[in-house]
Each structure stands twice: as C-alpha cells, then as structure tokens.
Design a protein around this motif. Structure first.
Motif, PDB file in Angstrom:
ATOM      1  N   SER A  37      -3.931  -0.482  25.394  1.00 33.22           N
ATOM      2  CA  SER A  37      -3.163  -0.877  26.640  1.00 33.22           C
ATOM      3  C   SER A  37      -3.863  -2.123  27.126  1.00 33.22           C
ATOM      4  N   ASP A  38      -3.074  -3.178  27.844  1.00 31.45           N
ATOM      5  CA  ASP A  38      -3.508  -4.168  28.482  1.00 31.45           C
ATOM      6  C   ASP A  38      -4.558  -3.909  29.804  1.00 31.45           C
ATOM      7  N   GLU A  39      -4.308  -2.520  29.970  1.00 32.15           N
ATOM      8  CA  GLU A  39      -4.864  -2.068  31.270  1.00 32.15           C
ATOM      9  C   GLU A  39      -6.310  -1.769  30.966  1.00 32.15           C
ATOM     10  N   ALA A  96     -10.588   2.137  32.230  1.00 34.47           N
ATOM     11  CA  ALA A  96      -9.480   1.713  32.718  1.00 34.47           C
ATOM     12  C   ALA A  96      -9.144   2.714  33.968  1.00 34.47           C
ATOM     13  N   ARG A  97      -8.208   2.371  34.788  1.00 38.24           N
ATOM     14  CA  ARG A  97      -7.779   3.462  36.078  1.00 38.24           C
ATOM     15  C   ARG A  97      -7.163   4.429  35.468  1.00 38.24           C
ATOM     16  N   LYS A  98      -7.437   5.596  36.164  1.00 36.34           N
ATOM     17  CA  LYS A  98      -6.489   6.643  35.985  1.00 36.34           C
ATOM     18  C   LYS A  98      -5.069   6.525  35.675  1.00 36.34           C
ATOM     19  N   GLU A  99      -4.701   6.132  37.028  1.00 32.09           N
ATOM     20  CA  GLU A  99      -3.252   6.152  36.955  1.00 32.09           C
ATOM     21  C   GLU A  99      -2.374   5.189  35.950  1.00 32.09           C
ATOM     22  N   ALA A 100      -3.147   4.158  35.522  1.00 32.43           N
ATOM     23  CA  ALA A 100      -2.437   3.239  34.409  1.00 32.43           C
ATOM     24  C   ALA A 100      -2.478   4.059  33.017  1.00 32.43           C
ATOM     25  N   ILE A 101      -3.558   4.854  32.940  1.00 26.04           N
ATOM     26  CA  ILE A 101      -3.456   5.573  31.641  1.00 26.04           C
ATOM     27  C   ILE A 101      -2.457   6.714  31.641  1.00 26.04           C
ATOM     28  N   SER A 102      -2.445   7.455  32.984  1.00 27.69           N
ATOM     29  CA  SER A 102      -1.654   8.452  33.108  1.00 27.69           C
ATOM     30  C   SER A 102      -0.008   7.970  32.889  1.00 27.69           C
ATOM     31  N   GLU A 103       0.138   6.701  33.240  1.00 27.05           N
ATOM     32  CA  GLU A 103       1.648   6.476  33.005  1.00 27.05           C
ATOM     33  C   GLU A 103       1.910   6.163  31.591  1.00 27.05           C
ATOM     34  N   HIS A 104       0.819   5.596  30.878  1.00 26.31           N
ATOM     35  CA  HIS A 104       0.747   5.302  29.428  1.00 26.31           C
ATOM     36  C   HIS A 104       1.122   6.954  28.414  1.00 26.31           C
ATOM     37  N   THR A 105       0.636   7.761  29.036  1.00 27.14           N
ATOM     38  CA  THR A 105       0.462   9.107  28.337  1.00 27.14           C
ATOM     39  C   THR A 105       1.428  10.120  29.008  1.00 27.14           C
ATOM     40  N   SER A 106       2.333   9.752  30.013  1.00 28.14           N
ATOM     41  CA  SER A 106       3.163  10.801  30.640  1.00 28.14           C
ATOM     42  C   SER A 106       3.993  11.538  29.716  1.00 28.14           C
ATOM     43  N   ALA A 107       4.476  11.101  28.672  1.00 28.39           N
ATOM     44  CA  ALA A 107       5.174  11.701  27.559  1.00 28.39           C
ATOM     45  C   ALA A 107       4.611  13.037  27.079  1.00 28.39           C
ATOM     46  N   LEU A 108       3.268  13.086  27.254  1.00 30.23           N
ATOM     47  CA  LEU A 108       2.725  14.089  26.657  1.00 30.23           C
ATOM     48  C   LEU A 108       2.000  15.043  27.847  1.00 30.23           C
ATOM     49  N   SER A 109       2.307  14.791  29.062  1.00 26.65           N
ATOM     50  CA  SER A 109       2.002  15.666  30.160  1.00 26.65           C
ATOM     51  C   SER A 109       2.059  17.306  30.117  1.00 26.65           C
ATOM     52  N   ALA A 110       3.183  17.536  29.254  1.00 23.99           N
ATOM     53  CA  ALA A 110       3.448  18.981  29.166  1.00 23.99           C
ATOM     54  C   ALA A 110       2.400  19.614  28.483  1.00 23.99           C
ATOM     55  N   TYR A 111       1.529  18.810  27.506  1.00 19.90           N
ATOM     56  CA  TYR A 111       0.711  19.299  26.419  1.00 19.90           C
ATOM     57  C   TYR A 111      -0.696  18.854  26.915  1.00 19.90           C
ATOM     58  N   ALA A 112      -0.872  18.728  28.128  1.00 18.53           N
ATOM     59  CA  ALA A 112      -2.298  18.394  28.843  1.00 18.53           C
ATOM     60  C   ALA A 112      -3.329  19.510  28.421  1.00 18.53           C
ATOM     61  N   ASP A 113      -3.012  20.715  28.450  1.00 16.91           N
ATOM     62  CA  ASP A 113      -3.916  21.589  28.237  1.00 16.91           C
ATOM     63  C   ASP A 113      -4.675  21.632  26.605  1.00 16.91           C
ATOM     64  N   GLN A 114      -3.736  20.845  25.939  1.00 18.29           N
ATOM     65  CA  GLN A 114      -4.214  20.922  24.406  1.00 18.29           C
ATOM     66  C   GLN A 114      -5.022  19.377  24.074  1.00 18.29           C
ATOM     67  N   VAL A 161      -8.000  17.187  23.659  1.00 17.99           N
ATOM     68  CA  VAL A 161      -9.452  17.271  23.576  1.00 17.99           C
ATOM     69  C   VAL A 161     -10.040  16.000  23.557  1.00 17.99           C
ATOM     70  N   LEU A 162      -9.426  14.997  23.275  1.00 13.13           N
ATOM     71  CA  LEU A 162     -10.260  13.645  23.097  1.00 13.13           C
ATOM     72  C   LEU A 162      -9.332  12.445  23.601  1.00 13.13           C
ATOM     73  N   LEU A 163      -9.900  11.406  24.435  1.00 13.23           N
ATOM     74  CA  LEU A 163      -8.877  10.220  24.587  1.00 13.23           C
ATOM     75  C   LEU A 163      -9.630   9.066  24.184  1.00 13.23           C
ATOM     76  N   GLY A 164      -9.344   8.398  23.239  1.00 18.29           N
ATOM     77  CA  GLY A 164     -10.146   7.134  22.857  1.00 18.29           C
ATOM     78  C   GLY A 164      -9.615   5.907  22.946  1.00 18.29           C
ATOM     79  N   PHE A 165     -10.318   4.858  23.222  1.00 17.04           N
ATOM     80  CA  PHE A 165      -9.474   3.647  23.884  1.00 17.04           C
ATOM     81  C   PHE A 165      -9.640   2.766  22.629  1.00 17.04           C
ATOM     82  N   GLY A 166      -8.613   2.338  22.011  1.00 18.91           N
ATOM     83  CA  GLY A 166      -8.539   0.907  21.247  1.00 18.91           C
ATOM     84  C   GLY A 166      -9.482   1.026  20.035  1.00 18.91           C
ATOM     85  N   PRO A 167     -10.399   0.068  20.150  1.00 16.67           N
ATOM     86  CA  PRO A 167     -11.486   0.107  18.720  1.00 16.67           C
ATOM     87  C   PRO A 167     -12.268   0.988  18.970  1.00 16.67           C
TER      88      PRO A 167
END
Length: 385
Positions: free
Chosen positions: A66-68, A111-129, A131-137
């Motif tokens: 993300s550009d954020e 990055a700010r949490k709200e910016a990443i949350s908007e980017h990953t909102s499609a998977l919010s129903a699976y938030a309890d699964q 285990v890792l959030l890696g940024f870009g490179p």
C-alpha cells in the motif's frame, strides 16, 4: 507447540493484497519431513472465502502492499524497544497503539492501523485466523537472508532486488522463484513469501491484535485431528467397562446363588444334626430302659430271703447335673435292708461275679434295732458310644 506442529504437519494460506486491493491466495504446506509443498491457488475473494469456509482452522498470513506503508532501513538490529525509539524520532507524537509495524533485522515498515484495516476489510470475518501481517518487501527480505549463505549478497526475490551489504532495495518486474528445488510462479511469490515467513518465524510485529491466534489455531487443529480417535477410545473403554461389568455382575450373581445354596445346606445340616441328636437321646433312653430291665431281672433273681431290695438306680447322677456327662453310666446303685449279714455277704459276692459287673465300688452298712440298712455301688462294664 513444536510437538503439535510435528505431529500434524503445517499449513498456511498466504494471501497477497496488492496496492489496488486485489486478493490472491496460495496454500503452502510443510509436511512431517519438512518438505515445502504448494497447494491450491485462489484468485479473488470468492475463492478465498470458499476455501476458508471449508478449512476454518487454516492460519492466514497476509502480504500487504500500500502507498500508506512507509519503508526504511537502519544499521542497528531492531527489537520492539529500539523500533519504538526509532519511530518516536521519525514520527511526531508517535503512539504505538495507532500503528502497525513489521520489521526484520534493520529493515522495517509501518503504517497507521486505520489505513491497513481499510485495505484488509474484506478478510475481517477471518481476523481470528490471521497469524502474520507482512509489509511489501519485508517477507522477501526474510527469505533473502535465509538464502544469503547459498548465493551472493545481491539477491532477487520475486519483484524485489536486495543488496545485503547496502540499504538499497529495488523493485523490479516480478520473476519466478526457484528455492529448494521448488518453482514458484511470479504471481504466486508474494503469497508464498508471507506463508514461508510464517513457517520460518523471525518477523517482528508490533501493534497486531492476533498474538494468540497461532496457538489457538494449532490446538484447534490438534483437537480436530484427534477427536475421532479420542472418541473411539472413550467408546472402546465404555464397551470394555460394560463387558467387565456384565461379567463381574454375572459372577457376583453366581457367587450369591452359591452362597445361598451353601447357607441352605448349612441349615439343613444343622437340622439333620439336631434330628440325629434327638434320636440319639431317644436311643440312649431306650438303651437305659432296656439295660435297667435286664439288670433288674438279674439282680432280682439273686436276692436272698434275708435281703429286701428297696431301690435300684441305673446310672445315677453325680453332683454336677448341668450336662449329660454328669450321669454315671457305669454305676448301679442298690439300696435296701438285711437281717442276715452272712447271707448279705454271700449275695454281694454273687453280684460281683456277674459278667456285667466289673467290681463293687463301695458298700455302706448301717444297723438300727437289729436291722442293717445297706447301700451298694456296683461298677459295670460300659461300651463307649
């Protein structure tokens, strides 16, 4: 946890969310022999959702571009404390609660949490699964560090080129990845890298709300794998317990029946013994009466005219009358009077010569007004019964 992973193998769904918000998933597995295996490729949210609904315990590793997200490198080795100190210098009014941070070695992105949350909102129903959030490179950099000993310090991983002796990172045209004899297509590389990053560990993460997801998922998978054997084991134990209960219950009933039978036999034996004893006493009484009649007749036939018999007692009682043994079975007691002691003496000798008389135990004479009162005790032969 390592024991659990070794027992059931490892799997992870790597999902790339690119800068345009497009999703691509790749299932990556590590078998019990530590071989990496590529699984199902998923394109778009519909396929990913269908896969996750079918495999609800699959760990999810996200690769987000993300550009954020702001990336940078430093020469120092980072940990949570040094990462916080560094960002306080770079970001005015830095608050760790407002940011998501991913770092490795001296390479970091935030990055700010709200910016990443908007980017990953499609998977919010699976938030309890997740285990890792890696940024870009950064996941690519993680693999580059692993491959450093096998190749030069200048490496190309997916769409990134690294110079491990410099802070330079160049973004290039995505390329296929050859690693460990495995070929990963260029479009699969971001999802593959973040899944491998989950297996390898080492990525530092701050501000993430899923610290316990990994452990919960693994124990959930273990339970899901073992519930049938455990259930069958419990059912088997219950069946064995039931069989043992029926066996010992039957044995107990048999023992109770035998106990009742033995008690009945004991009661019947006691009744028979009582019957025999009663008849024995009757028999003894008959024997005494028969013996009395014989002895009385024999003695009566020998009594001279000068002797008058007043009493004949067969088996008189002794002083202790509490038991049958108190009867003196061998004794015959004669009482009477005589007017001629010479005739009396001859009679006593004759009595002593009778076959059934053993001896004369005693004789007592008392004279009154010319009449002598006598008492004789004869001992007879008695067979023990």
């Amino acid at each position: 946890m390592k024991v659990v992973k070794r027992l059931i193998g490892q799997r992870c769904l790597g999902i790339e969310i690119n800068a345009r918000g497009e999703l691509m998933g790749l299932q990556v597995l590590v078998d019990k022999k530590d071989n990496v295996v590529l699984g199902e490729e998923l394109t778009g949210m519909n396929e990913i959702q269908a896969f996750l609904d079918e495999h609800p315990l699959t760990p999810i590793a996200l690769s987000v571009s993300s550009d954020e997200i702001i990336y940078s490198r430093t020469d120092q080795q980072l940990d949570d404390q040094s990462m916080s100190d560094l960002l306080r210098q770079e970001v005015p009014s830095f608050d760790p609660e407002d940011f998501l941070i991913c770092y490795l070695d001296g390479f970091y992105g935030f990055a700010r949490k709200e910016a990443i949350s908007e980017h990953t909102s499609a998977l919010s129903a699976y938030a309890d699964q997740v285990v890792l959030l890696g940024f870009g490179p950064i996941p690519a950099y993680n693999l580059a560090l692993t491959l450093r000993e096998e190749t030069s310090d200048r490496l190309t991983v997916g769409s990134y080129q690294f110079d491990l002796n410099d802070t330079d990172v160049q973004e290039i045209t995505p390329q296929d990845l050859e690693v460990g004899g495995l070929t990963v297509a260029a479009h699969q590389v971001p999802a593959f890298l973040v899944a491998i990053g989950y297996f390898q560990g080492g990525l530092g993460m701050m501000g993430y709300p899923f610290a316990k997801n990994d452990e919960n998922l693994w124990y959930g998978m273990l339970l899901n794998k073992l519930w049938k054997p455990v259930l069958f084991s419990i059912l088997a134990l219950l069946m064995v317990n039931s069989a043992l209960f029926l066996h010992f219950n039957s044995l107990n009933q048999e023992l109770n029946e035998q106990s009742v039978l033995m008690q009945n036999l004991s009661d019947r034996r006691a009744t028979l013994a009582s019957y025999i004893e009663q008849n024995r006493q009757i028999a003894r009484l008959g024997e005494r009466e028969s013996a009395f009649a014989i002895i009385s007749d024999q003695i009566g036939a020998t009594v001279p005219a000068a002797v008058t018999m007043e009493q004949l007692v067969l088996s008189p009682q002794s002083a202790d009358r509490r038991a049958e043994s108190a009867y003196q079975k061998e004794k015959v007691l004669l009482q009477g009077i005589t007017t001629d002691l010479k005739a009396f003496s001859l009679w006593v000798n004759r009595l002593e010569g009778m076959p059934w008389v053993s001896r004369v135990a005693s004789q007592k004479l008392t004279e009154t007004n010319g009449v002598t009162r006598f008492e004789l005790a004869l001992i007879r032969h008695v067979e023990e019964s």
